[in-house]
Design a protein around this motif. Structure first.
Motif, PDB file in Angstrom:
ATOM      1  N   ILE A   1      -0.260 -16.666  11.571  1.00  0.00           N
ATOM      2  CA  ILE A   1       0.294 -15.379  12.016  1.00  0.00           C
ATOM      3  C   ILE A   1       1.700 -15.190  11.455  1.00  0.00           C
ATOM      4  N   SER A   2       2.451 -16.271  11.323  1.00  0.00           N
ATOM      5  CA  SER A   2       3.796 -16.165  10.742  1.00  0.00           C
ATOM      6  C   SER A   2       3.718 -15.718   9.289  1.00  0.00           C
ATOM      7  N   VAL A   3       2.762 -16.294   8.538  1.00  0.00           N
ATOM      8  CA  VAL A   3       2.574 -15.885   7.139  1.00  0.00           C
ATOM      9  C   VAL A   3       2.188 -14.416   7.071  1.00  0.00           C
ATOM     10  N   LEU A   4       1.289 -13.999   7.942  1.00  0.00           N
ATOM     11  CA  LEU A   4       0.860 -12.602   7.979  1.00  0.00           C
ATOM     12  C   LEU A   4       2.029 -11.673   8.306  1.00  0.00           C
ATOM     13  N   ALA A   5       2.834 -12.064   9.306  1.00  0.00           N
ATOM     14  CA  ALA A   5       3.950 -11.215   9.726  1.00  0.00           C
ATOM     15  C   ALA A   5       4.936 -11.013   8.585  1.00  0.00           C
ATOM     16  N   ARG A   6       5.232 -12.087   7.854  1.00  0.00           N
ATOM     17  CA  ARG A   6       6.163 -11.971   6.732  1.00  0.00           C
ATOM     18  C   ARG A   6       5.596 -11.071   5.645  1.00  0.00           C
ATOM     19  N   ALA A   7       4.310 -11.259   5.326  1.00  0.00           N
ATOM     20  CA  ALA A   7       3.694 -10.475   4.257  1.00  0.00           C
ATOM     21  C   ALA A   7       3.585  -8.991   4.628  1.00  0.00           C
ATOM     22  N   VAL A   8       3.215  -8.707   5.881  1.00  0.00           N
ATOM     23  CA  VAL A   8       3.039  -7.310   6.262  1.00  0.00           C
ATOM     24  C   VAL A   8       4.382  -6.579   6.295  1.00  0.00           C
ATOM     25  N   ARG A   9       5.449  -7.289   6.640  1.00  0.00           N
ATOM     26  CA  ARG A   9       6.774  -6.667   6.602  1.00  0.00           C
ATOM     27  C   ARG A   9       7.185  -6.347   5.166  1.00  0.00           C
ATOM     28  N   GLU A  10       6.830  -7.225   4.234  1.00  0.00           N
ATOM     29  CA  GLU A  10       7.128  -6.964   2.826  1.00  0.00           C
ATOM     30  C   GLU A  10       6.378  -5.726   2.328  1.00  0.00           C
ATOM     31  N   VAL A  11       5.123  -5.614   2.734  1.00  0.00           N
ATOM     32  CA  VAL A  11       4.338  -4.433   2.346  1.00  0.00           C
ATOM     33  C   VAL A  11       4.942  -3.169   2.954  1.00  0.00           C
ATOM     34  N   GLU A  12       5.298  -3.245   4.240  1.00  0.00           N
ATOM     35  CA  GLU A  12       5.869  -2.085   4.925  1.00  0.00           C
ATOM     36  C   GLU A  12       7.143  -1.616   4.243  1.00  0.00           C
ATOM     37  N   ALA A  13       8.003  -2.552   3.880  1.00  0.00           N
ATOM     38  CA  ALA A  13       9.274  -2.207   3.232  1.00  0.00           C
ATOM     39  C   ALA A  13       9.028  -1.557   1.875  1.00  0.00           C
ATOM     40  N   ALA A  14       8.065  -2.090   1.119  1.00  0.00           N
ATOM     41  CA  ALA A  14       7.764  -1.534  -0.205  1.00  0.00           C
ATOM     42  C   ALA A  14       7.238  -0.098  -0.083  1.00  0.00           C
ATOM     43  N   VAL A  15       6.380   0.135   0.893  1.00  0.00           N
ATOM     44  CA  VAL A  15       5.825   1.475   1.073  1.00  0.00           C
ATOM     45  C   VAL A  15       6.898   2.454   1.514  1.00  0.00           C
ATOM     46  N   GLN A  16       7.803   2.014   2.358  1.00  0.00           N
ATOM     47  CA  GLN A  16       8.899   2.881   2.794  1.00  0.00           C
ATOM     48  C   GLN A  16       9.783   3.272   1.627  1.00  0.00           C
ATOM     49  N   ARG A  17       9.912   2.366   0.638  1.00  0.00           N
ATOM     50  CA  ARG A  17      10.703   2.690  -0.564  1.00  0.00           C
ATOM     51  C   ARG A  17       9.919   3.553  -1.531  1.00  0.00           C
ATOM     52  N   GLY A  18       8.652   3.776  -1.274  1.00  0.00           N
ATOM     53  CA  GLY A  18       7.811   4.542  -2.184  1.00  0.00           C
ATOM     54  C   GLY A  18       7.259   3.736  -3.327  1.00  0.00           C
ATOM     55  N   ALA A  19       7.383   2.406  -3.261  1.00  0.00           N
ATOM     56  CA  ALA A  19       6.935   1.540  -4.363  1.00  0.00           C
ATOM     57  C   ALA A  19       5.548   0.975  -4.056  1.00  0.00           C
ATOM     58  N   VAL A  20       4.531   1.855  -4.053  1.00  0.00           N
ATOM     59  CA  VAL A  20       3.167   1.415  -3.759  1.00  0.00           C
ATOM     60  C   VAL A  20       2.495   1.033  -5.077  1.00  0.00           C
ATOM     61  N   THR A  21       2.808  -0.164  -5.545  1.00  0.00           N
ATOM     62  CA  THR A  21       2.269  -0.649  -6.803  1.00  0.00           C
ATOM     63  C   THR A  21       0.935  -1.348  -6.572  1.00  0.00           C
ATOM     64  N   GLY A  22       0.308  -1.784  -7.651  1.00  0.00           N
ATOM     65  CA  GLY A  22      -0.949  -2.517  -7.538  1.00  0.00           C
ATOM     66  C   GLY A  22      -0.797  -3.814  -6.767  1.00  0.00           C
ATOM     67  N   SER A  23       0.342  -4.504  -6.966  1.00  0.00           N
ATOM     68  CA  SER A  23       0.555  -5.770  -6.255  1.00  0.00           C
ATOM     69  C   SER A  23       0.744  -5.527  -4.755  1.00  0.00           C
ATOM     70  N   VAL A  24       1.358  -4.405  -4.397  1.00  0.00           N
ATOM     71  CA  VAL A  24       1.522  -4.068  -2.976  1.00  0.00           C
ATOM     72  C   VAL A  24       0.162  -3.805  -2.339  1.00  0.00           C
ATOM     73  N   ARG A  25      -0.701  -3.072  -3.047  1.00  0.00           N
ATOM     74  CA  ARG A  25      -2.046  -2.811  -2.520  1.00  0.00           C
ATOM     75  C   ARG A  25      -2.820  -4.123  -2.353  1.00  0.00           C
ATOM     76  N   THR A  26      -2.652  -5.013  -3.326  1.00  0.00           N
ATOM     77  CA  THR A  26      -3.338  -6.310  -3.247  1.00  0.00           C
ATOM     78  C   THR A  26      -2.886  -7.092  -2.018  1.00  0.00           C
ATOM     79  N   LYS A  27      -1.558  -7.147  -1.793  1.00  0.00           N
ATOM     80  CA  LYS A  27      -1.038  -7.876  -0.636  1.00  0.00           C
ATOM     81  C   LYS A  27      -1.487  -7.216   0.663  1.00  0.00           C
ATOM     82  N   PHE A  28      -1.495  -5.881   0.680  1.00  0.00           N
ATOM     83  CA  PHE A  28      -1.941  -5.149   1.880  1.00  0.00           C
ATOM     84  C   PHE A  28      -3.375  -5.534   2.227  1.00  0.00           C
ATOM     85  N   GLN A  29      -4.257  -5.556   1.215  1.00  0.00           N
ATOM     86  CA  GLN A  29      -5.657  -5.879   1.486  1.00  0.00           C
ATOM     87  C   GLN A  29      -5.826  -7.338   1.888  1.00  0.00           C
ATOM     88  N   ALA A  30      -5.072  -8.212   1.271  1.00  0.00           N
ATOM     89  CA  ALA A  30      -5.167  -9.633   1.622  1.00  0.00           C
ATOM     90  C   ALA A  30      -4.729  -9.857   3.072  1.00  0.00           C
TER      91      ALA A  30
END
Length: 708
Positions: free
Chosen positions: A29-58
């Motif tokens: 859950i700690s790994v998930l929490a860190r990763a989901v926060r990284e995705v959230e921050a990237a989306v808030q910046r408008g940087a929805v790249t392919g790697s962000v989508r990959t991390k989101f799905q994972a």
């Protein structure tokens, strides 16, 4: 774990039993929490790249697995389990909140979402980082799959997401709505679609195409509004249980009101209405008039202003590609397609989206209300019926379906029998074709006429256009002579080879680049329109001064510009109705023309304003440019010749004398009878050949006849 290439599922997924955990579950859950926060921050910046989508799905995949594992864990106490589920709920909330910002991410949360090779690999890395050794069969594939790319333009309005969250329900049993096509008996092995279409092409002898309709009802009409008898008949048919209609009444007979009240009679809500962009605001307004207790919402752009809880959703063809995803899942019980001839080309994106939505509604809803509205269902060919019939669920790509097939079987005939064609035509009509003419059901609507006004172009413009016509004719003659010389056949044809003439005309149409071929027929007509613009504007100004309000139609923006400049110089107030306006701006201009006595002229685009508008305050129409079809011309005239008109309507066609313009006008008039023959039972036979082709054929034939 899921097999390679198969989607990961949610509720049906079981906890993996063949992976070894090295440390406690809180590490995952700690790994998930860190990763989901990284995705959230990237989306808030408008940087929805392919790697962000990959991390989101994972993250979504691991979170599902972990939730299933925690729920199945019998070793941990209830308090510990509740704490872990609460933390996972927090991760799920962040995922959902983040997905709302990007429709591509939202699509990755679906149970049927394809899992990319990159997401699978990252999922394994996250598990190992949490001390979980995945099973051997979960190793990433040797050849990684391409990263998942979501459709670029697909969107899901926030209000629609809110509606979905506010209405939890069990997955419906779609099999209850699925219609089974009866197995052919007598007609097994017969090709039926072509004979069905031919049955309308052979129509005649005064046999109109209209199903039997019951006595009219006004039971669903709101206080203060009245239906005409022919409108009440269709509403009564819907109330009696009929659910598919090709409503092909002549333009101006109130198809909008009929469809809205038919939906009321059939309780077909929520209702999807697909329309041209120019009329979607008017549809919302009409919904407020005829069904005031039903909330209507209009889809604009990406749908930021959509009301996800509305009963009636109005969307235009032009943005359908962005919204077809959520529209297909919305749960509509009815669908109306206005100006349904827009979908006649089944290879077009708009047609494919409409047919997809129709199919999804029919699969999910027992006997939905489906209505195709068009006063001109046949424009160039009887084959224009195909897409409309398929939308209504009467046929598919290969054969008749459901009730239509049963009717054909019950007739006891095959296409080899002489009586098959009238019987087959009647079977299709009984499926729900409704066609009424103004002369039959609205005798109080005054007559209309088309008057041609030949104009002589000034010396400079006229000489230039006639010179360009001669150059086009010479080029056609040269292609004809080259083809004649290169022909291997020894057969000689006396005089002009008409078959070769048509082939050359067809070749010319396929090559419309002026850079390589010089002037073409489309450029010619545009130049003629530009040359006529000032003359047509002057005539419209004269009419406005002497006879009241006038509607001025043109095909090209530059012709509209010239007309408006002329009206400004003469001090005449006008309203401009164009395709590049926002719906709100267009509606303001329409309202100004209809309601303001000082606004004398409506300058309209033939394509943008030729459908769906009510301009019956004017009884004079000026057609500054010719359309390519009689149907388009009729649609424009019927903006004024409709219910509510009290004066005879005259359409003044401005024709450039001694040019291709005059020939086109004659051809349009000669091609006007296809719909009359197929739907109204006319005995006259008309060709449905393309007017553009015929114009070139006539031009080449005349040039060959004049050659020495």
């Amino acid at each position: 774990m899921a097999r390679r290439g198969q989607p990961q599922t949610g509720a049906r997924r079981t906890a993996p039993r063949n992976q070894r955990r090295a440390r406690g579950p809180e590490d995952v859950i700690s790994v998930l929490a860190r990763a989901v926060r990284e995705v959230e921050a990237a989306v808030q910046r408008g940087a929805v790249t392919g790697s962000v989508r990959t991390k989101f799905q994972a993250v979504a995949l691991v979170a599902r697995d972990e939730r299933a594992r925690v729920r199945a864990d019998e070793e941990g106490g209830p308090a510990h389990k509740a704490e872990q589920l609460k933390r996972l709920d927090g991760i799920a909330t962040i995922l959902a909140r983040t997905a709302v910002r990007d429709s591509g991410l939202l699509a990755l949360l679906g149970e049927d979402a394809v899992v990319s090779g990159s997401a699978k690999a990252l999922r394994l890395e996250m598990l190992r980082a949490a001390g979980v050794e995945p099973a051997v069969e979960e190793a990433p594939p040797e050849e990684a799959e391409p990263a998942l790319v979501a459709p670029e333009r697909r969107v899901v309005p926030q209000s629609v997401v809110s509606r979905q969250l506010a209405n939890p329900f069990l997955a419906p049993d779609f099999e209850a709505a699925r219609q089974n096509t009866p197995r052919p008996r007598r007609l097994a092995g017969w090709e039926l679609l072509a004979p069905l279409l031919n049955s309308f092409e052979r129509a005649g002898g005064g046999a109109p195409a209209c199903m039997d309709l019951p006595f009219p009802t006004s039971r669903f009409t709101p206080m203060g509004s009245d239906l005409m008898p022919h409108q009440g008949q269709l509403v009564a048919a819907a109330a009696a249980g009929h659910r598919t209609f090709l409503l092909a009444d002549e333009p101006g007979l109130g198809k909008t009101a009929q469809s809205l009240l038919a939906a009321e009679a059939a309780d077909a809500y929520p209702l999807l209405v697909v329309v041209p962009n120019v009329v979607k605001t008017n549809w919302a307004r009409e919904a407020g008039r005829w069904t005031p207790h039903r909330k209507a919402t209009v889809v604009q752009g990406n749908g930021e202003t959509v009301d996800g809880f509305a009963d009636i959703v109005v969307v235009n063809y032009e943005v359908l590609d962005r919204h077809v995803g959520w529209l297909g899942e919305f749960g509509f019980r009815g669908m109306v397609v206005d100006e349904a001839h827009f979908i006649k080309n089944k290879t077009s994106q708009r047609s494919q989206h409409v047919l997809e939505l129709s199919e999804r509604i029919r699969v999910r809803t027992p006997r939905p209300l489906l209505m195709a509205l068009t006063g001109t269902p046949l424009i160039n060919d009887i084959d224009d019926f195909r897409a409309i019939w398929q939308f209504l669920g009467w046929i598919d790509e290969e054969k008749p379906l459901g009730e239509l097939m049963e009717c054909l079987e019950d007739a006891g005939l095959t296409p080899a029998d002489p009586g098959f064609y009238p019987a087959a035509r009647q079977c299709v009509i009984d499926m729900g074709i409704v066609r009424r003419r103004k002369v039959d059901v609205a005798a109080d609507i005054p007559a209309r006429r088309i008057a041609d006004l030949p104009v002589e172009l000034d010396d400079k413009a006229g000489s230039s256009i006639r010179k360009a016509e001669r150059e086009l004719a010479r080029r056609l003659v040269k292609r004809y002579e080259s083809a004649l010389a290169a022909r291997e056949s020894a057969t000689e044809v006396e005089g002009i080879d008409t078959d070769l003439v048509r082939k050359v005309a067809g070749w010319e149409l396929k090559d419309t680049s002026s850079k390589t071929t010089g002037e073409n027929v489309f450029g010619m007509m545009r130049r003629i329109g530009q040359a006529k613009a000032a003359l047509a504007a002057d005539y419209a100004a004269q009419l406005a001064r002497s006879a009241g309000k006038v509607v001025f139609f043109a095909k090209h923006v530059d012709v509209m510009d010239v007309a408006e400049e002329s009206f400004e110089r003469q001090g005449i107030s006008y309203a401009s109705i164009r395709g590049d306006q926002t719906p709100a701006a267009r509606q303001r201009n329409i309202d100004a023309f209809v309601n303001d006595p000082d606004v004398a002229i409506a300058v309209c685009s033939l394509t943008a304003a030729g459908v769906g508008l009510n301009l019956q305050v004017a009884s004079n129409i000026v057609l500054a440019e010719l359309s390519w079809t009689d149907a388009e011309q009729t649609q424009a005239i019927d903006r004024s010749h409709r219910i509510g008109q009290t004066e005879p309507v005259t359409a003044w066609r401005i024709i450039a004398a001694q040019t291709l313009d005059a020939r086109i006008a004659e051809l349009i008039d000669s091609k006007a009878g296809l719909a009359a023959r197929a739907l109204d039972g006319s005995d006259e036979v008309f060709s449905s050949t393309d007017v553009q082709l015929e114009a070139l054929v006539a031009l080449l034939t005349a040039a060959l006849s004049e050659a020495p």
